[in-house]
Design an enzyme around this catalytic site. Sequence first.
Site, PDB file in Angstrom:
ATOM      1  CB  CYS A 121      -0.996  -0.003   1.153  1.00  0.00           C
ATOM      2  SG  CYS A 121      -0.291   0.185   2.790  1.00  0.00           S
ATOM      3  CB  CYS A 195      -4.142   1.761  -1.459  1.00  0.00           C
ATOM      4  SG  CYS A 195      -2.534   2.364  -1.953  1.00  0.00           S
ATOM      5  CB  CYS A 202       3.060  -2.042  -7.333  1.00  0.00           C
ATOM      6  SG  CYS A 202       3.745  -3.403  -6.370  1.00  0.00           S
TER       7      CYS A 202
END
Length: 261
Positions: A121, A195, A202
Amino acid sequence: MESTDRVLPAFVRLAAHPVRWRLLRALATGDHRVRELVDAVGEPQNLVSYHLRLLRDGGLVVARRSSFDARDSYYHLDLERCAHALAEAGAALHPALALDPAPAPAVPPASGGRPAVLFACTGNSARSPIAEALLDHRTGGRVEVASAGSHPKERLHPDAVRVLRERYGIDVGDRRPRHLDALAGRRFDYVISLCDKVREVCPDFGEHARRVHWSIPDPAISESADRAARRAAFVRAAADIDTRVRHLLPQLVHPPREVSP
């Protein structure tokens, strides 16, 4: 003679349509936007939106506004509702099939070493450390689990620490957030973003890593609310994560097959 709609259990009536079944299968792999579901099922957007509305009206699917782009929404399969609806459908066929949904099994490794899961996250202070702690707790260390953030905070949110201790008996008070870069080069079987913002940034952990998205509202955004409301937001987030973790366990033992259009 009764109409078919009145005879069929709600889950059967909803899931029996080929497009809706493919949508349910696609959403079983994680949360998706409409355009991703269009690609997954190979149908026009207006048709996909129509069937998503029916699944939402039936309570099997929920939608949440993206925290990355509020013009967008993520669709999520309500696994608990589906489990109970399936049990009700079995009972409608024969009383002996009125079984409670079975709890997810404890996870032994399918073969070889331990399955490895990374939760990500933004701040690594609430959602991802909660997920890390719950998966580690439910598998007794039989899964290699880690968490990290794209912009880690200095410390875990105190309400994340509190809800894990009070609701689940897990103490994470000595843990500290870390950056995703700290895990570069590690091998993971699953990389799960919790999230919408971190999903977009990412890093790639290799083609072997299965990417999954759980669109879970940030409980820490309720900082302006009173103390009870803030704690309630963390209780809801942890319960949502725990449900998803429990339904993840069988997939770690038996990886899901690819969904065919």
